[in-house]
Design a protein around this motif. Structure first.
Motif, short mmCIF file in Angstrom:
data_model
loop_
_atom_site.label_atom_id
_atom_site.label_comp_id
_atom_site.label_asym_id
_atom_site.label_seq_id
_atom_site.Cartn_x
_atom_site.Cartn_y
_atom_site.Cartn_z
N PRO A 31 0.80 -1.23 0.00
CA PRO A 31 0.00 0.00 0.00
C PRO A 31 0.84 1.29 0.00
O PRO A 31 0.45 2.27 -0.62
N GLY A 32 1.95 1.27 0.72
CA GLY A 32 2.75 2.50 0.88
C GLY A 32 2.99 2.72 2.36
O GLY A 32 2.37 2.06 3.20
N GLU A 33 3.93 3.63 2.66
CA GLU A 33 4.23 3.86 4.08
C GLU A 33 4.84 5.24 4.26
O GLU A 33 5.36 5.84 3.31
N GLY A 34 4.75 5.74 5.47
CA GLY A 34 5.38 7.02 5.78
C GLY A 34 4.52 7.89 6.67
O GLY A 34 3.58 7.43 7.31
N ASN A 35 4.85 9.17 6.66
CA ASN A 35 4.22 10.15 7.53
C ASN A 35 2.86 10.58 6.96
O ASN A 35 2.81 11.09 5.85
N PRO A 36 1.79 10.40 7.72
CA PRO A 36 0.47 10.81 7.22
C PRO A 36 0.39 12.32 6.96
O PRO A 36 -0.47 12.78 6.22
N ASN A 37 1.29 13.09 7.60
CA ASN A 37 1.31 14.55 7.39
C ASN A 37 2.49 14.98 6.54
O ASN A 37 2.95 16.12 6.64
N ALA A 38 2.98 14.06 5.70
CA ALA A 38 4.18 14.35 4.91
C ALA A 38 3.99 15.58 4.02
O ALA A 38 2.92 15.78 3.45
N LYS A 39 5.04 16.38 3.90
CA LYS A 39 5.01 17.53 2.98
C LYS A 39 5.31 17.05 1.57
O LYS A 39 5.06 17.74 0.60
N ILE A 40 5.94 15.87 1.50
CA ILE A 40 6.39 15.39 0.20
C ILE A 40 6.03 13.91 0.05
O ILE A 40 6.20 13.14 0.98
N MET A 41 5.53 13.59 -1.14
CA MET A 41 5.09 12.22 -1.42
C MET A 41 5.84 11.70 -2.63
O MET A 41 5.86 12.39 -3.67
N PHE A 42 6.46 10.55 -2.52
CA PHE A 42 7.16 9.93 -3.65
C PHE A 42 6.28 8.83 -4.23
O PHE A 42 5.80 7.96 -3.48
N ILE A 43 6.09 8.87 -5.55
CA ILE A 43 5.20 7.89 -6.19
C ILE A 43 5.96 7.17 -7.29
O ILE A 43 6.38 7.77 -8.28
N GLY A 75 17.87 16.19 3.35
CA GLY A 75 18.08 16.39 4.79
C GLY A 75 16.91 15.87 5.62
O GLY A 75 16.65 16.34 6.72
N LEU A 76 16.18 14.90 5.07
CA LEU A 76 15.03 14.31 5.78
C LEU A 76 15.31 12.83 6.06
O LEU A 76 16.28 12.27 5.55
N GLN A 77 14.43 12.21 6.83
CA GLN A 77 14.48 10.76 7.03
C GLN A 77 13.33 10.15 6.24
O GLN A 77 12.36 10.83 5.92
N ARG A 78 13.42 8.85 5.98
CA ARG A 78 12.33 8.16 5.27
C ARG A 78 11.00 8.33 6.00
O ARG A 78 9.96 8.47 5.39
N ARG A 79 11.06 8.33 7.34
CA ARG A 79 9.80 8.42 8.10
C ARG A 79 9.14 9.80 7.97
O ARG A 79 7.99 9.97 8.35
N ASP A 80 9.86 10.79 7.43
CA ASP A 80 9.29 12.14 7.26
C ASP A 80 8.42 12.25 6.00
O ASP A 80 7.66 13.19 5.87
N VAL A 81 8.63 11.34 5.05
CA VAL A 81 7.95 11.45 3.76
C VAL A 81 6.95 10.30 3.61
O VAL A 81 6.90 9.42 4.46
N PRO A 118 -0.05 16.48 0.37
CA PRO A 118 1.33 16.95 0.45
C PRO A 118 1.49 18.29 -0.29
O PRO A 118 0.63 18.65 -1.09
N ASP A 119 2.59 18.99 -0.01
CA ASP A 119 2.89 20.20 -0.78
C ASP A 119 3.49 19.82 -2.14
O ASP A 119 3.32 20.53 -3.12
N ILE A 120 4.25 18.72 -2.11
CA ILE A 120 5.00 18.33 -3.33
C ILE A 120 4.80 16.83 -3.60
O ILE A 120 4.88 16.01 -2.68
N ILE A 121 4.57 16.51 -4.87
CA ILE A 121 4.57 15.11 -5.31
C ILE A 121 5.78 14.92 -6.22
O ILE A 121 6.01 15.73 -7.12
N VAL A 122 6.53 13.85 -5.96
CA VAL A 122 7.64 13.52 -6.84
C VAL A 122 7.29 12.23 -7.56
O VAL A 122 7.10 11.18 -6.93
N CYS A 123 7.18 12.31 -8.89
CA CYS A 123 6.90 11.12 -9.69
C CYS A 123 8.23 10.45 -10.02
O CYS A 123 9.11 11.08 -10.62
N LEU A 124 8.34 9.18 -9.65
CA LEU A 124 9.57 8.44 -9.92
C LEU A 124 9.32 7.53 -11.13
O LEU A 124 8.67 6.50 -11.01
N GLY A 125 9.79 7.97 -12.28
CA GLY A 125 9.63 7.16 -13.48
C GLY A 125 8.45 7.59 -14.33
O GLY A 125 7.58 8.33 -13.90
#
Ligand code: SF4
Length: 210
Positions: A31-43, A75-81, A118-125
């Motif tokens: 499903p995905g994992e990380g901070n429910p309040n993340a500012k940044i989401m990697f997809i 400068g973040l940890q995986r748990r931040d995103v 999130p404020d930012i979405i990063v599309c990977l691929g």
């Protein structure tokens, strides 16, 4: 319901999902994992072999590179995103997800985005970028032609900034592309800094809170 509970409910649905044929060959849905309040989401695009075994996103070699970039450049940890994929179950043999699989599975992703906001979405691929940018009618042939650009996409209550970059797995197979990934992460860092500075409380906010 708070964001954490909503995301947990979505994850539970995904783990039990049989809406497309990929459930037949998966070991675990991811499903995905990380901070429910993340500012940044990697997809990313879809889980690979290690992700299918562990039920977690980006845990193989590509995931290690992604984590390294998050830590060293942002400068973040995986748990931040928050990290997830467009398609939540592994396509057999790591083939590309089909258009039908993306169409059937993507409502889960949309619900995750609308929950996290999130404020930012990063599309990977390219598959991830194709799906997200289709919401504003952007079409492209190569992911290289749209990297280093900033798009804005309205999702439910806000406009989210979107950046597309190459998949970390591609950077592993084509070492020169690693430089592209690093440059794109530097752009993401700049965007994050801008978003953070926008949200810094001003003296006026201080008095308004009183
Ligand atoms: S890929 Fe998505 S739609 Fe298909 S079975 Fe998995 S969770 Fe359900």
């Amino acid at each position: 319901m708070n964001k954490e509970k909503i995301l947990e409910a979505i994850s539970k649905e995904i783990r039990a999902c049989r809406k497309c044929g990929l459930w037949k060959t998966r070991r675990n849905a991811v499903p995905g994992e990380g901070n429910p309040n993340a500012k940044i989401m990697f997809i990313g695009e879809a889980p690979g072999r290690n992700e299918d075994i562990q039920g977690r996103p980006f845990v193989g070699a590509a995931g290690q590179l992604l984590t390294k970039m998050i830590v060293e450049i942002l400068g973040l940890q995986r748990r931040d995103v928050y990290i997830t994929n467009v398609v939540k179950c592994r396509p057999p043999g790591n083939r590309d997800p089909t258009e039908d699989e993306i169409r059937i599975c993507s409502p889960y992703l949309i619900r995750q985005i609308e929950t996290i906001e999130p404020d930012i979405i990063v599309c990977l691929g390219r598959h991830s970028a194709r799906f997200i940018l289709s919401h504003i009618g952007i079409r492209f042939k190569s992911i290289l032609s749209i990297r280093q650009r900033i798009f804005q996409i309205p999702f439910s209550r806000k406009k989210i900034k979107v950046v597309a970059t190459i998949h970390p797995a591609a950077a592993l197979y084509k070492p020169p592309w690693r430089g592209f990934l690093e440059a794109d992460f530097k752009l993401i860092r700049k965007l994050l800094e801008e978003e953070t500075s926008k949200k810094k409380p001003t003296t006026l906010d201080f008095f308004l809170q009183k």
